[in-house]
Design a protein around this motif. Structure first.
Motif, short mmCIF file in Angstrom:
data_model
loop_
_atom_site.label_atom_id
_atom_site.label_comp_id
_atom_site.label_asym_id
_atom_site.label_seq_id
_atom_site.Cartn_x
_atom_site.Cartn_y
_atom_site.Cartn_z
N ASP A 1 -11.38 2.42 -2.47
CA ASP A 1 -11.60 2.68 -3.89
C ASP A 1 -10.40 2.24 -4.71
OD1 ASP A 1 -13.97 3.79 -3.21
OD2 ASP A 1 -13.35 5.88 -3.53
N GLU A 2 -9.22 2.30 -4.08
CA GLU A 2 -7.99 2.07 -4.82
C GLU A 2 -7.49 0.63 -4.73
OE1 GLU A 2 -5.49 5.47 -4.47
OE2 GLU A 2 -3.70 4.32 -4.97
N MET A 3 -7.74 -0.04 -3.60
CA MET A 3 -7.12 -1.34 -3.34
C MET A 3 -8.10 -2.36 -2.77
SD MET A 3 -3.87 -1.60 -3.94
CE MET A 3 -2.20 -1.13 -3.56
N PHE B 1 0.85 -1.19 0.00
CA PHE B 1 0.00 0.00 0.00
C PHE B 1 0.88 1.24 0.00
CE2 PHE B 1 -2.07 -3.58 1.93
CZ PHE B 1 -3.24 -3.66 1.19
N GLY B 2 0.53 2.21 -0.82
CA GLY B 2 1.38 3.40 -0.87
C GLY B 2 0.93 4.36 -1.92
N GLY B 3 1.70 5.44 -2.06
CA GLY B 3 1.37 6.45 -3.05
C GLY B 3 2.34 7.60 -2.99
N GLU C 1 -5.36 4.97 4.35
CA GLU C 1 -6.34 5.31 3.31
C GLU C 1 -6.69 4.10 2.44
OE1 GLU C 1 -4.90 9.95 2.54
OE2 GLU C 1 -4.68 8.47 0.93
N GLU C 2 -5.70 3.29 2.16
CA GLU C 2 -5.90 2.24 1.15
C GLU C 2 -6.38 0.91 1.72
OE1 GLU C 2 -2.43 2.02 -1.34
OE2 GLU C 2 -2.91 3.95 -2.27
N CYS C 3 -6.12 0.63 3.01
CA CYS C 3 -6.60 -0.65 3.55
C CYS C 3 -7.12 -0.58 4.97
CB CYS C 3 -5.52 -1.73 3.42
SG CYS C 3 -4.24 -1.62 4.66
NA NA Z 1 -1.72 4.53 -4.10
#
Ligand code: NA
Ligand code: 6U4
Ligand code: NA
Length: 176
Positions: A116-118, A37-39, A57-59
């Motif tokens: 939404d992303e992952m 997970f990242g960005g 945010e992602e998980c």
């Molecule tokens: Na990301």
């Protein structure tokens, strides 16, 4: 020098059940691939805080303020810096600089949640889905799991649009 873009990547591992949490990226860069997970690191944000924010945010998992279990090289909160990968693209001047961290599942709180992303999914340590990941991952993943080293990887892709890997280089440094 070439323009650089800073990214984070966090892997949650569970030594008790010998499993690793990955996420299937649902949109944008790398969609359809499993990854940590990242960005992007935002302006005026530390790399570490970006890593913690993106994980949440992602998980839905939040790094504790104080670690329950301390391991080799980990900070007070249990987050361990593992290494940096540099990604170059022949058709693009930008360099991606991805800072990679790991954290034990015991050192996060919250419930694993799809975003939404992952789409998060656990994989046994012997069942990492390399065929559905970035092609560089199988090269540096062994270093990610070594307790006594950090690593620096340099990878050249043919294009920012494809995942054809042309060159790879990996160095390990002993942890102090
Ligand atoms: Na990301
Ligand atoms: P938005 O769309 O703004 O929310 P953001 O979440 O900030 O995006 P994203 O998801 O595009 O950023 O970041 C890309 C992620 O993919 C980063 O965690 C770095 C990672 N990544 C990029 N190239 C990679 C590669 N070759 N191998 C790898 N991870 C890579 O393992
Ligand atoms: Na993001």
């Amino acid at each position: 020098s070439k323009p650089k873009k800073l990214f984070t990547l966090v892997f949650v591992y569970d030594d008790h059940k010998r499993r690793l949490l990955l996420g299937l990226k649902k949109r944008g860069f790398g969609s359809g691939k499993y990854n940590g997970f990242g960005g992007k690191v935002e302006a005026n944000e530390s790399i570490k805080n970006a890593a913690i924010r993106e994980l949440s945010e992602e998980c839905g998992l939040n790094v504790r303020e104080t670690a329950v279990e301390l391991g080799d090289g980990c900070d007070d909160n249990g987050l361990t810096f593992s290494g940096i990968n540099f990604f170059n693209f022949v058709d693009n001047p930008i360099v991606f600089e991805v800072h990679i961290f790991k954290v034990a599942y015991s050192n996060v709180k919250g419930i694993v949640t799809e975003s939404d992303e992952m789409r998060p999914q656990w994989f046994g340590y012997d069942e990492i889905p390399y065929d559905q990941m970035w092609p560089d991952d199988r090269h540096w993943f062994p270093s990610l799991f070594k307790k006594d080293v950090t690593f620096t990887g340099c990878y050249v892709f043919e294009s920012i649009e494809t995942d054809i890997l042309l060159e790879k280089d990996l160095r390990e440094e002993k942890r102090l």
